[in-house]
Scaffold this active site. Sequence first.
Site, PDB file in Angstrom:
ATOM      1  N   TYR A  98      -8.280 -26.121  -1.687  1.00 29.29           N
ATOM      2  CA  TYR A  98      -9.474 -26.575  -0.922  1.00 29.29           C
ATOM      3  C   TYR A  98      -9.624 -27.972  -0.464  1.00 29.29           C
ATOM      4  O   TYR A  98      -9.841 -28.515   0.299  1.00 29.29           O
ATOM      5  CB  TYR A  98     -10.550 -25.605  -1.944  1.00 29.29           C
ATOM      6  CG  TYR A  98     -12.134 -26.546  -1.422  1.00 29.29           C
ATOM      7  CD1 TYR A  98     -12.822 -25.435  -0.165  1.00 29.29           C
ATOM      8  CD2 TYR A  98     -13.040 -27.026  -1.537  1.00 29.29           C
ATOM      9  CE1 TYR A  98     -13.911 -25.708   0.227  1.00 29.29           C
ATOM     10  CE2 TYR A  98     -14.043 -27.051  -1.200  1.00 29.29           C
ATOM     11  CZ  TYR A  98     -14.413 -27.035  -0.282  1.00 29.29           C
ATOM     12  OH  TYR A  98     -15.929 -27.254  -0.170  1.00 29.29           O
ATOM     13  N   VAL A 116     -23.499 -27.306  -3.968  1.00 29.79           N
ATOM     14  CA  VAL A 116     -24.863 -27.299  -3.363  1.00 29.79           C
ATOM     15  C   VAL A 116     -25.257 -26.069  -3.585  1.00 29.79           C
ATOM     16  O   VAL A 116     -23.910 -25.581  -3.955  1.00 29.79           O
ATOM     17  CB  VAL A 116     -24.137 -27.734  -2.514  1.00 29.79           C
ATOM     18  CG1 VAL A 116     -25.862 -27.660  -1.675  1.00 29.79           C
ATOM     19  CG2 VAL A 116     -23.981 -29.242  -2.285  1.00 29.79           C
ATOM     20  N   ALA A 117     -26.123 -25.601  -4.389  1.00 26.90           N
ATOM     21  CA  ALA A 117     -26.552 -24.032  -4.505  1.00 26.90           C
ATOM     22  C   ALA A 117     -26.537 -23.189  -3.085  1.00 26.90           C
ATOM     23  O   ALA A 117     -27.596 -23.013  -3.057  1.00 26.90           O
ATOM     24  CB  ALA A 117     -27.190 -24.450  -5.453  1.00 26.90           C
TER      25      ALA A 117
END
Length: 257
Positions: free
Chosen positions: A150, A183-184
């Site tokens: 990633y 980040v949610a």
Amino acid sequence: MNQTNDLVLITGGGSGMGREAARRFAAAGATVALFDVNQEGMAETAAGFDTVHAWSVDITDFEAVCAAAADVVEKHGPIGRLYNCAAIMPFGILTEQDNAIIHKQMAINYGGLVNITQAVLPGMLEQGRGDFVSFASMAGWIPMLKTGAYSATKFAVRAFTETLYHENINSGIRFACVCPPAVATPLLKQGKESDWPKMLDSQGEPLAPGDVIDAIEQSLDKGKFFVLPTRDSRIGVLMRRFLPGLIWKQVHDVEGF
Ligand SMILES: NC(=O)c1ccc[n+]([C@@H]2O[C@H](COP(=O)([O-])OP(=O)(O)OC[C@H]3O[C@@H](n4cnc5c(N)ncnc54)[C@H](O)[C@@H]3O)[C@@H](O)[C@H]2O)c1
């Protein structure tokens, strides 16, 4: 948020930060075009807005991306803002991670950026104005154990976007390369369902998607290219530059290998 009448194109607009940006722009009066493979997600993003329109497009398919972008312009006029959010985030040890998954990540996270750039940026350059927002990550600055594949896509996004910015420095386009920590959004769940690195649990609560969108708009207004939305992310970049060995020591300690 200036230029609220501009047409906004958001890849990955069926979820997470793309959805948050889409709904904010629509609420501010903009017409928004979503490109995503998640049709249900796009319908949820568009719910309650007549000005949010969805295109089912796989961002890795250059011909499909060009055709959809042309359709957007024909139906709604020139694109004034581009948010490129589409991505996937499966983690794993590099020698164990599925070969096809590693290549797929690069095709979506980096190849998708290449495709949307070549489909949309020439039109924005002709207008001589607009906002071009590309999503890298803190993972595009700091590689860790299990995040290598990633991270590689996000290093590529950062290099591509930084070069693009400098190649078009006097074009009138505002460029931003967004580099958030966790980040949610549903992307985190995807990461957690794979080989999740413990190190990511030691970094506090994930940011709210809206905080990242705020930071992007502030950076664009200030003419700042890199969007590092928290104090810790700014410190992380400095640590990586000056003390990479210290970060790696902590990563090995936390992961236990
Ligand atoms: N959430 C985080 O912790 C975090 C942190 C740093 C950077 N980012 C980056 O921010 C961006 C937005 O992430 P998010 O958290 O909102 O993710 P998300 O998973 O909520 O949304 C990503 C969207 O991309 C879409 N997508 C995936 N493959 C696609 C394809 N082939 N074609 C078209 N669309 C496709 C998905 O369907 C999804 O709707 C991504 O580039 C991500 O890498 C996220």
